[in-house]
Design a protein around this motif. Structure first.
Motif: not given
Length: 310
Positions: A154, A210, A214, A220, A224, A228, A267, A270-271
């Motif tokens: 992150k 994800i 991104r 990503a 990365y 994840q 997602a 997390r993102v």
């Protein structure tokens, strides 16, 4: 003369105790690795968590004069999953409190096994994260604090993919080693306790979402995306928690919708969220959506047709 009862009419040799015993066996590799990697305090946490869950269920049923059900091993499974989600530095009383909350508040007050509205262990973990935030996010080993791989990702840093797969990094006791989790996953598939549908769609959709989330900041890279996949609770959550019989849909189409929702929420957390992890919250929110998912995914009964309007 035939004695006809309500469905289901199909029987096999499965039982709650047998299924729970298989889940316990599947959890052994990842928890044993956690004890080996983090030391004896991890074992103390596991014992404390399991004893708390078993004693809570036993004492509650004695007080309310209900049949004793601790021998079906469901409380043991709840305790093991709580321990799986604990940081190795936690004091023994933290998982004990989590066990009481999981069994009394989430499981027994809703009617016991099969009646709870969310996964008891994850409900307890979220309760502990809110109540003891600093203790539940302390992953210091031997007095040396370092960020978890997800926190590093992150922050825009890279991670060692091989270490992520083997589990040679900081994190929760039973989540660090994807290799150990895969051993348990294969065992559950062989014993036909779970199917590959929910874990595969959950993990696959989480990675897709994800990647898409991104895109505004740049696509990503491989490190990365691999990070994840191999870090945090994604693998453990997909195998041991998202597949819980009580809190997941029973229809195939419902399971697909449920797994896609899990991937989307993971997602998002997390993102787009402030925290690096989000599996626990994604699963309990999706658990709450299961009644609606099952309502829209129930197949039409044979011989039924759409009602004609007059």
């Amino acid at each position: 003369m035939y004695n006809v009862s309500v469905s289901p009419h199909i029987r096999d040799k499965s039982s709650t105790t047998k299924i729970m015993a298989d889940v316990c066996i599947a959890l052994v590799p990842t928890l044993a690795f956690g004890v080996w990697h983090f030391g004896w305090n991890a074992l103390v946490i596991i014992v404390s968590s399991v004893l708390s869950c078993v004693l809570s269920e036993f004492i509650f049923e004695l007080i309310v004069k209900k049949p004793i059900t601790v021998f079906d091993l469901s409380a043991v499974v709840t305790g093991l999953i709580i321990a799986l989600n604990m940081p190795p530095t936690a004091a023994w009383w933290i998982p004990a409190i989590g066990g009481v909350f999981a069994i009394i508040v989430i499981k027994m007050l809703f009617g016991g096994i099969g009646q709870n509205i969310m996964n008891p262990a994850l409900g307890a973990r979220c309760f502990l994260l809110i109540s003891f935030a600093s203790r539940m996010t302390n992953f210091a080993v031997d007095g040396i604090a370092s960020p978890t791989p997800l926190a590093s990702l992150k922050a825009g840093e890279t991670v060692d993919i091989l270490d992520m797969f083997l589990g040679l990094h900081n994190g929760c006791i039973g989540e660090v080693s994807v290799a150990a989790i895969l051993i348990g996953f294969v065992y559950l598939l062989i014993k036909k306790v779970i199917s590959v549908r929910i874990p595969a769609i959950y993990i696959g959709s989480a990675l897709v979402f994800i990647f898409l989330f991104r895109l505004p900041d740049g696509a990503a890279d491989l490190n990365y995306m691999a990070g994840q996949l191999l870090t945090g609770g994604l693998a453990a959550g997909a195998v041991f928690m998202a597949t819980d019989y009580t809190t997941s849909p029973i229809t195939k189409s419902g399971q697909i919708i449920y797994a896609l929702l899990l991937g989307f929420l993971t997602a998002v957390f997390r993102v787009l969220g402030s925290s690096a992890e989000g599996v626990s919250y994604a699963i309990i929110i999706s658990n709450l959506c299961v009644p609606l998912i099952e309502k829209i995914s129930v197949p039409k009964a044979f011989g039924m047709k759409k009602k004609e309007q007059v």
